[in-house]
Design a protein around this motif. Structure first.
Motif, PDB file in Angstrom:
ATOM      1  N   SER A   5       0.829  -1.207   0.000  1.00 57.16           N
ATOM      2  CA  SER A   5       0.000   0.000   0.000  1.00 57.16           C
ATOM      3  C   SER A   5       0.863   1.257   0.000  1.00 57.16           C
ATOM      4  O   SER A   5       0.502   2.260  -0.614  1.00 57.16           O
ATOM      5  N   LEU A   6       2.027   1.210   0.673  1.00 55.61           N
ATOM      6  CA  LEU A   6       2.955   2.336   0.620  1.00 55.61           C
ATOM      7  C   LEU A   6       3.473   2.504  -0.806  1.00 55.61           C
ATOM      8  O   LEU A   6       3.519   3.612  -1.328  1.00 55.61           O
ATOM      9  N   ALA A   7       3.821   1.403  -1.436  1.00 58.80           N
ATOM     10  CA  ALA A   7       4.315   1.450  -2.818  1.00 58.80           C
ATOM     11  C   ALA A   7       3.249   2.032  -3.747  1.00 58.80           C
ATOM     12  O   ALA A   7       3.554   2.869  -4.603  1.00 58.80           O
ATOM     13  N   LEU A  17       8.989   3.326  -4.226  1.00 58.90           N
ATOM     14  CA  LEU A  17       9.300   2.864  -2.875  1.00 58.90           C
ATOM     15  C   LEU A  17      10.769   2.483  -2.824  1.00 58.90           C
ATOM     16  O   LEU A  17      11.187   1.537  -3.482  1.00 58.90           O
ATOM     17  N   THR A  18      11.530   3.256  -2.072  1.00 61.41           N
ATOM     18  CA  THR A  18      12.950   2.946  -1.902  1.00 61.41           C
ATOM     19  C   THR A  18      13.129   2.247  -0.556  1.00 61.41           C
ATOM     20  O   THR A  18      12.298   2.409   0.353  1.00 61.41           O
ATOM     21  N   PRO A  19      14.214   1.513  -0.407  1.00 62.93           N
ATOM     22  CA  PRO A  19      14.472   0.881   0.898  1.00 62.93           C
ATOM     23  C   PRO A  19      14.566   1.917   2.015  1.00 62.93           C
ATOM     24  O   PRO A  19      14.085   1.680   3.125  1.00 62.93           O
ATOM     25  N   GLN A  20      15.144   3.076   1.713  1.00 65.72           N
ATOM     26  CA  GLN A  20      15.277   4.117   2.737  1.00 65.72           C
ATOM     27  C   GLN A  20      13.913   4.617   3.194  1.00 65.72           C
ATOM     28  O   GLN A  20      13.690   4.805   4.394  1.00 65.72           O
ATOM     29  N   ARG A  64       3.925  14.814   3.978  1.00 64.61           N
ATOM     30  CA  ARG A  64       3.103  15.305   2.864  1.00 64.61           C
ATOM     31  C   ARG A  64       2.132  14.233   2.382  1.00 64.61           C
ATOM     32  O   ARG A  64       1.020  14.530   1.943  1.00 64.61           O
ATOM     33  N   LEU A  65       2.540  12.971   2.470  1.00 68.68           N
ATOM     34  CA  LEU A  65       1.673  11.859   2.071  1.00 68.68           C
ATOM     35  C   LEU A  65       0.613  11.542   3.128  1.00 68.68           C
ATOM     36  O   LEU A  65      -0.263  10.714   2.902  1.00 68.68           O
ATOM     37  N   GLY A  66       0.732  12.165   4.292  1.00 64.50           N
ATOM     38  CA  GLY A  66      -0.241  11.931   5.358  1.00 64.50           C
ATOM     39  C   GLY A  66       0.026  10.676   6.171  1.00 64.50           C
ATOM     40  O   GLY A  66      -0.852  10.197   6.883  1.00 64.50           O
ATOM     41  N   LEU A  67       1.251  10.140   6.088  1.00 62.96           N
ATOM     42  CA  LEU A  67       1.578   8.914   6.811  1.00 62.96           C
ATOM     43  C   LEU A  67       2.156   9.170   8.193  1.00 62.96           C
ATOM     44  O   LEU A  67       2.036   8.343   9.092  1.00 62.96           O
ATOM     45  N   VAL A  68       2.822  10.296   8.356  1.00 63.51           N
ATOM     46  CA  VAL A  68       3.351  10.686   9.667  1.00 63.51           C
ATOM     47  C   VAL A  68       2.975  12.135   9.914  1.00 63.51           C
ATOM     48  O   VAL A  68       2.613  12.868   8.984  1.00 63.51           O
TER      49      VAL A  68
END
Length: 144
Positions: A5-7, A17-20, A64-68
């Motif tokens: 879902s993050l990807a 989606l990067t590993p970082q 900005r993505l609303g995840l944190v």
């Protein structure tokens, strides 16, 4: 949030989606409330080459993505936590540094009054009250 879902969320915005990015988000989720420096320490345990600039940029992107979301619990760096958590207000002890969460309903009357009298909308997720916790007030806390 799952990796897929993050990807998907990143792809929808033309990002990948990067590993970082995955490590930074996981560190915030694992730590609960964490400064960028604390996130950096956690990420470096897994990927030693990730620098602090990458942490700050990734945290900004995730916000900005609303995840944190972030709040200020001291004069130093902001503290990040998952945006999906329940909304809360922070109580920060100036003596021992303890952070306690309380329900926003506790300060909602003040927020409502500010809206009515000043046409000001309070962002409750960024509210922090500083003072002395009960343990320190009673003389039982850890002194700095």
């Amino acid at each position: 949030m799952s990796e897929s879902s993050l990807a998907e969320m990143l792809r929808a915005r033309g990002l990948r989606l990067t590993p970082q990015r995955q490590l930074v988000l996981q560190a915030v989720l694992d730590l609960g409330h964490a400064t960028p420096e604390q996130v950096h320490t956690a990420v470096r345990e897994v990927a030693a080459g990730v620098n602090i600039t990458t942490i700050y940029r990734t945290l900004e992107l995730l916000e900005r993505l609303g995840l944190v979301t972030h709040t200020h619990l001291s004069h130093g760096s902001p503290t990040y936590h998952a945006a999906g958590e329940h909304r809360h207000v922070h109580l920060v002890c100036r003596e021992c540094g303890a952070v306690e969460e309380v329900e926003p309903a506790l300060v909602q009357p003040l927020a409502d009054q500010l809206a009515a009298q000043r046409n000001f909308s309070v962002d409750i997720e960024h509210v922090s009250f500083f003072g002395v916790c009960g343990r320190c007030h009673d003389g039982n806390g850890d002194e700095k």
